[in-house]
Design an enzyme around this catalytic site. Structure first.
Site, short mmCIF file in Angstrom:
data_model
loop_
_atom_site.label_atom_id
_atom_site.label_comp_id
_atom_site.label_asym_id
_atom_site.label_seq_id
_atom_site.Cartn_x
_atom_site.Cartn_y
_atom_site.Cartn_z
N GLU A 52 -3.19 -9.85 4.05
CA GLU A 52 -3.97 -9.59 5.26
C GLU A 52 -5.11 -10.59 5.47
O GLU A 52 -5.51 -10.84 6.60
CB GLU A 52 -4.56 -8.16 5.22
CG GLU A 52 -3.54 -7.06 5.41
CD GLU A 52 -2.91 -6.61 4.10
OE1 GLU A 52 -2.31 -5.52 4.09
OE2 GLU A 52 -3.01 -7.33 3.09
N GLU B 239 0.84 -1.21 0.00
CA GLU B 239 0.00 0.00 0.00
C GLU B 239 0.87 1.26 0.00
O GLU B 239 0.56 2.25 -0.68
CB GLU B 239 -0.91 0.00 1.22
CG GLU B 239 -2.01 -1.06 1.17
CD GLU B 239 -2.83 -1.08 2.43
OE1 GLU B 239 -4.02 -0.73 2.37
OE2 GLU B 239 -2.28 -1.43 3.50
#
Length: 203
Positions: free
Chosen positions: A136, A116
Site C-alpha cells: 500500500e 490482511e
C-alpha cells in the site's frame, strides 16, 4: 451431517460440507476485492455466524494465480475509502470473531488486503510458491488493519519494515516472521489441508 451446494454467480462462493465451510474469492485471475466483493464477503461470514454446526472455515482464492492481490486500486480514492475500509474491516472482524477455527489456504499472490484477510484467520497454510506483502505504501497510504494487528504478532520493528517498505516476502520468510503457520510444496497443498481438516473435525 450438513451439506450445502455452492452458491453461484457472486464474487464469494460458499460451500458447506461435513462441518467445513469453504469461502472462495471468485474473481480470478487475481481475486481483487472491490466494494461488491467486500460486501459479499461480510455477508457470507455473517451467514456462517448463524450456524452452530461448523468446526472449520476455509478461505481461499479461485484460479491458479492468487489467493488475493488485495483491495481494488480504484477503491482507494478519497470518495470511496471510507466505505471501502468500513466494509473491509467489518468483514475482517467478523472473520476473527467466528467461534470456529479459520484457515487461509494461500497460493500465488497474497498482497495488501489479501494478506490482511489471510492474517485474520487462525491458521495460514501456504504453498512455497506463494508471495506475500503489504504494498500500500506504493500508493501513498498504509493498511490500518495490518498496523493494528501485526505488532502483537510480528513485533514493532518487523511491522514497520513490512508496512513502510512494501517489501515482498517469500512463503518461507512469511513463516519465519509469524504470518504463515505452515509451508508446503504446491503439489502438497491440498493433502496438507485435508490432514488439518481431518485432525480438526475429529476433535
Amino acid at each position: 451431517m450438513s451439506e450445502q451446494r455452492p452458491t453461484q454467480g457472486g464474487p464469494i462462493r460458499t460451500e458447506i460440507r461435513d462441518r467445513i465451510a469453504t469461502l472462495t474469492i471468485d474473481r480470478p485471475p487475481l481475486n481483487i476485492l472491490d466494494l461488491e466483493a467486500l460486501g459479499a464477503l461480510g455477508e457470507a461470514v455473517a451467514e456462517l455466524e448463524k450456524r452452530d454446526d461448523l468446526a472449520v472455515v476455509v478461505l481461499r482464492g479461485a484460479g491458479p494465480k492468487a489467493f488475493s492481490s488485495g483491495v481494488s486500486v480504484q477503491d482507494h480514492t478519497p470518495d470511496k475509502v471510507p466505505a471501502m475500509l468500513g466494509s473491509f474491516h467489518a468483514a475482517l472482524e467478523r472473520l476473527r470473531q467466528l467461534p470456529t477455527i479459520s484457515i487461509a489456504v494461500v497460493h500465488g499472490f497474497c498482497l495488501g488486503g489479501g494478506l490482511e484477510l489471510a492474517a485474520a484467520c487462525d491458521l495460514v497454510l501456504a504453498s512455497d510458491a506463494a508471495r506475500f506483502g503489504q504494498p500500500e505504501i506504493e500508493l501513498g497510504c498504509f493498511p490500518p488493519y495490518a498496523a493494528a494487528l501485526y505488532p502483537a504478532r510480528l513485533g514493532h520493528s518487523r511491522t514497520i519494515e513490512l508496512l513502510a517498505t512494501g517489501r515482498p516476502l517469500t512463503a518461507d520468510e512469511a513463516a519465519r516472521i509469524g504470518l504463515v503457520t505452515h509451508v508446503v510444496a504446491p503439489e502438497k497443498l491440498e493433502t496438507a489441508l485435508d490432514a488439518w481438516l481431518s485432525s480438526l473435525t475429529a476433535k
